[in-house]
Write a protein that holds these residues in place. Structure first.
Motif, PDB file in Angstrom:
ATOM      1  N   LEU A 181      12.039 -10.118   2.368  1.00  0.00           N
ATOM      2  CA  LEU A 181      11.346 -10.614   1.178  1.00  0.00           C
ATOM      3  C   LEU A 181      10.005  -9.908   1.005  1.00  0.00           C
ATOM      4  O   LEU A 181       9.632  -9.522  -0.112  1.00  0.00           O
ATOM      5  N   GLY A 182       9.297  -9.749   2.097  1.00  0.00           N
ATOM      6  CA  GLY A 182       8.011  -9.060   2.037  1.00  0.00           C
ATOM      7  C   GLY A 182       8.163  -7.629   1.572  1.00  0.00           C
ATOM      8  O   GLY A 182       7.358  -7.123   0.768  1.00  0.00           O
ATOM      9  N   HIS A 183       9.207  -6.956   2.043  1.00  0.00           N
ATOM     10  CA  HIS A 183       9.419  -5.566   1.655  1.00  0.00           C
ATOM     11  C   HIS A 183       9.801  -5.452   0.185  1.00  0.00           C
ATOM     12  O   HIS A 183       9.386  -4.508  -0.496  1.00  0.00           O
ATOM     13  N   VAL A 184      10.588  -6.404  -0.324  1.00  0.00           N
ATOM     14  CA  VAL A 184      10.952  -6.381  -1.749  1.00  0.00           C
ATOM     15  C   VAL A 184       9.705  -6.544  -2.607  1.00  0.00           C
ATOM     16  O   VAL A 184       9.526  -5.847  -3.616  1.00  0.00           O
ATOM     17  N   LYS A 185       8.822  -7.455  -2.222  1.00  0.00           N
ATOM     18  CA  LYS A 185       7.572  -7.630  -2.965  1.00  0.00           C
ATOM     19  C   LYS A 185       6.716  -6.372  -2.888  1.00  0.00           C
ATOM     20  O   LYS A 185       6.038  -6.007  -3.865  1.00  0.00           O
ATOM     21  N   ASP A 186       6.733  -5.683  -1.744  1.00  0.00           N
ATOM     22  CA  ASP A 186       5.961  -4.452  -1.600  1.00  0.00           C
ATOM     23  C   ASP A 186       6.443  -3.376  -2.574  1.00  0.00           C
ATOM     24  O   ASP A 186       5.643  -2.568  -3.057  1.00  0.00           O
ATOM     25  N   LEU A 187       7.743  -3.343  -2.836  1.00  0.00           N
ATOM     26  CA  LEU A 187       8.271  -2.356  -3.786  1.00  0.00           C
ATOM     27  C   LEU A 187       7.618  -2.536  -5.148  1.00  0.00           C
ATOM     28  O   LEU A 187       7.240  -1.563  -5.809  1.00  0.00           O
ATOM     29  N   ARG A 188       7.486  -3.784  -5.574  1.00  0.00           N
ATOM     30  CA  ARG A 188       6.818  -4.063  -6.852  1.00  0.00           C
ATOM     31  C   ARG A 188       5.355  -3.654  -6.796  1.00  0.00           C
ATOM     32  O   ARG A 188       4.815  -3.097  -7.767  1.00  0.00           O
ATOM     33  N   GLU A 189       4.702  -3.929  -5.669  1.00  0.00           N
ATOM     34  CA  GLU A 189       3.288  -3.568  -5.536  1.00  0.00           C
ATOM     35  C   GLU A 189       3.083  -2.057  -5.632  1.00  0.00           C
ATOM     36  O   GLU A 189       2.012  -1.593  -6.016  1.00  0.00           O
ATOM     37  N   GLN A 190       4.118  -1.299  -5.289  1.00  0.00           N
ATOM     38  CA  GLN A 190       4.028   0.159  -5.387  1.00  0.00           C
ATOM     39  C   GLN A 190       4.443   0.672  -6.762  1.00  0.00           C
ATOM     40  O   GLN A 190       4.520   1.877  -6.978  1.00  0.00           O
ATOM     41  N   GLY A 191       4.701  -0.248  -7.688  1.00  0.00           N
ATOM     42  CA  GLY A 191       5.004   0.150  -9.055  1.00  0.00           C
ATOM     43  C   GLY A 191       6.464   0.392  -9.351  1.00  0.00           C
ATOM     44  O   GLY A 191       6.796   0.874 -10.445  1.00  0.00           O
ATOM     45  N   MET A 192       7.362   0.066  -8.414  1.00  0.00           N
ATOM     46  CA  MET A 192       8.785   0.266  -8.653  1.00  0.00           C
ATOM     47  C   MET A 192       9.375  -0.915  -9.420  1.00  0.00           C
ATOM     48  O   MET A 192       8.855  -2.028  -9.382  1.00  0.00           O
ATOM     49  N   THR A 193      10.462  -0.645 -10.112  1.00  0.00           N
ATOM     50  CA  THR A 193      11.238  -1.684 -10.779  1.00  0.00           C
ATOM     51  C   THR A 193      12.343  -2.122  -9.834  1.00  0.00           C
ATOM     52  O   THR A 193      13.060  -1.274  -9.293  1.00  0.00           O
ATOM     53  N   VAL A 194      12.483  -3.415  -9.629  1.00  0.00           N
ATOM     54  CA  VAL A 194      13.461  -3.930  -8.671  1.00  0.00           C
ATOM     55  C   VAL A 194      14.448  -4.843  -9.397  1.00  0.00           C
ATOM     56  O   VAL A 194      14.052  -5.706 -10.177  1.00  0.00           O
ATOM     57  N   ILE A 195      15.729  -4.627  -9.148  1.00  0.00           N
ATOM     58  CA  ILE A 195      16.791  -5.523  -9.613  1.00  0.00           C
ATOM     59  C   ILE A 195      17.567  -5.945  -8.379  1.00  0.00           C
ATOM     60  O   ILE A 195      17.991  -5.083  -7.598  1.00  0.00           O
ATOM     61  N   PHE A 196      17.744  -7.231  -8.187  1.00  0.00           N
ATOM     62  CA  PHE A 196      18.458  -7.653  -6.982  1.00  0.00           C
ATOM     63  C   PHE A 196      19.422  -8.783  -7.289  1.00  0.00           C
ATOM     64  O   PHE A 196      19.179  -9.629  -8.152  1.00  0.00           O
ATOM     65  N   VAL A 197      20.550  -8.766  -6.587  1.00  0.00           N
ATOM     66  CA  VAL A 197      21.556  -9.823  -6.675  1.00  0.00           C
ATOM     67  C   VAL A 197      21.315 -10.792  -5.525  1.00  0.00           C
ATOM     68  O   VAL A 197      21.149 -10.371  -4.378  1.00  0.00           O
ATOM     69  N   GLU A 198      21.304 -12.075  -5.829  1.00  0.00           N
ATOM     70  CA  GLU A 198      21.047 -13.071  -4.779  1.00  0.00           C
ATOM     71  C   GLU A 198      21.659 -14.404  -5.178  1.00  0.00           C
ATOM     72  O   GLU A 198      21.754 -14.731  -6.372  1.00  0.00           O
ATOM     73  N   HIS A 199      22.093 -15.172  -4.178  1.00  0.00           N
ATOM     74  CA  HIS A 199      22.644 -16.510  -4.416  1.00  0.00           C
ATOM     75  C   HIS A 199      21.669 -17.619  -4.023  1.00  0.00           C
ATOM     76  O   HIS A 199      21.808 -18.741  -4.499  1.00  0.00           O
ATOM     77  N   ASP A 200      20.721 -17.308  -3.165  1.00  0.00           N
ATOM     78  CA  ASP A 200      19.768 -18.316  -2.704  1.00  0.00           C
ATOM     79  C   ASP A 200      18.690 -18.512  -3.771  1.00  0.00           C
ATOM     80  O   ASP A 200      17.843 -17.645  -3.995  1.00  0.00           O
ATOM     81  N   MET A 201      18.710 -19.665  -4.431  1.00  0.00           N
ATOM     82  CA  MET A 201      17.774 -19.901  -5.526  1.00  0.00           C
ATOM     83  C   MET A 201      16.337 -20.015  -5.048  1.00  0.00           C
ATOM     84  O   MET A 201      15.403 -19.728  -5.797  1.00  0.00           O
TER      85      MET A 201
END
Length: 337
Positions: free
Chosen positions: A232-252
């Motif tokens: 989760l921390g790494h996914v948030k870091d991607l946004r902080e670096q200016g990347m666009t993130v799309i992810f599939v997840e079932h855990d609300m």
């Protein structure tokens, strides 16, 4: 209309002269966007129009219009079989649609192979990790670097052409492995890693190509709770670096924690869009996950109807069973079979 969101942190950063964090920029850009299917985004990175994919008589994907906001984290959710992974495959060149167009930064991605899509800056990970088990962790990382001069046959025979570049790629790979806490495993075979570590390796390898869009297919699936927090921390870091993130997840809980915008699919179609807090309020989403009227008590009339239908079904079954037993008990001459 979207609910008002606190903006004190953004205002404070403006007063201090510091630039707003990408997370807040994405949230601010989406703040006044209506919660409507196919709604236009202020700065879309990916645009999908009329994309359909059928397998025989089954329509796996039928998306009329979808835009993905640049610089934000978009969660793609829906029940199993909703078409989420198929849509990922279409956008990244692993499958081709029956109809429709889709583009990244205004450039069409139609008919491009996966490696061509990746070179444009759109990379993905897989629900089932694709690490090369018989290569080391570091070798897996080096495969993710793009435009390597030593990849050509004749150039590979001249070490002076690619030695310096390979050293730079190795340094970059080691930095990423340290960031994902896999540096101690750099010389181990990828096949010896745990499932969670393979997820980390796949995400780290994707970053070797300096992507603009990162698409993660169920990155938390099968990962223990400790590594889930790390991911989760790494996914948030991607946004902080200016990347666009799309992810599939079932855990609300995960979706609410990290998403700026959520797209909900069911039976191949987009049935809802909006910020995380809007999704739980959407009746179409609740019905898609839990079934219509899952928590509504039946009226007396509905109870009577259900009971009557059940009794009729039982009577039909008993009648059929009685006829079968009678026919089995005697033959045409009245003798037992």
């Amino acid at each position: 209309m979207p609910a008002d969101q606190p903006h004190g942190a953004t205002a404070a950063s403006q007063l201090s002269g510091a630039p707003a964090a990408p997370a807040r920029l994405a949230q601010a850009a989406l703040r006044d966007v209506p919660w409507e299917i196919g709604v236009a985004k202020p700065d879309p990175a990916i645009v999908v129009d009329g994309v359909t994919r059928t397998f025989g008589g089954l329509t796996a994907v039928s998306v009329d219009h979808l835009e993905i906001q640049r610089g934000g984290i978009t969660g793609l959710i829906g029940p199993n079989g909703a078409g989420k992974t198929t849509l990922f495959n279409l956008l990244t060149g692993f499958d081709q649609p029956n109809a429709g167009t889709w583009s990244f930064d205004g450039r069409s991605l139609g008919r491009l192979s996966p490696h061509q899509v990746a070179r444009l800056g759109v990379v993905r990970t897989f629900q089932l990790t694709k690490a090369l088990s018989r290569l080391t962790v570091l070798q897996n990382m080096l495969l993710g670097a793009k435009d390597q001069r030593g990849e050509g046959f004749f150039r590979s025979l001249v070490p002076g052409v690619w030695k310096k570049e390979e050293a730079a790629n190795t340094e970059k790979a080691l930095e990423l492995l340290a960031r994902f806490k896999l540096d101690a495993k750099k010389d181990d075979f990828a096949g010896t890693l745990s499932g969670g570590q393979r997820k980390l390796l796949e995400m780290a390898r994707a970053l070797m190509s300096d992507p603009k869009v990162v698409m993660l297919d169920e990155p938390m699936a099968g990962v223990n709770p400790a590594l889930t927090q790390s991911l989760l921390g790494h996914v948030k870091d991607l946004r902080e670096q200016g990347m666009t993130v799309i992810f599939v997840e079932h855990d609300m809980d995960v979706v609410r924690d990290i998403s700026d915008w959520v797209v909900v699919m069911a039976a191949g179609r987009v049935i809802a869009e909006g910020p995380p807090e809007s999704i739980s309020q959407n009746q179409a989403v609740v019905d898609a996950y839990l079934g219509a009227h899952h928590d509504a008590p039946l009226t007396i009339e509905e109870e009577d109807q259900v009971l009557a239908e059940a009794e009729a079904a039982i009577a039909r079954e008993e009648g059929t069973t009685g006829e079968v037993l009678t026919s089995e008990r005697t033959d045409g001459e009245g003798t037992q079979r």
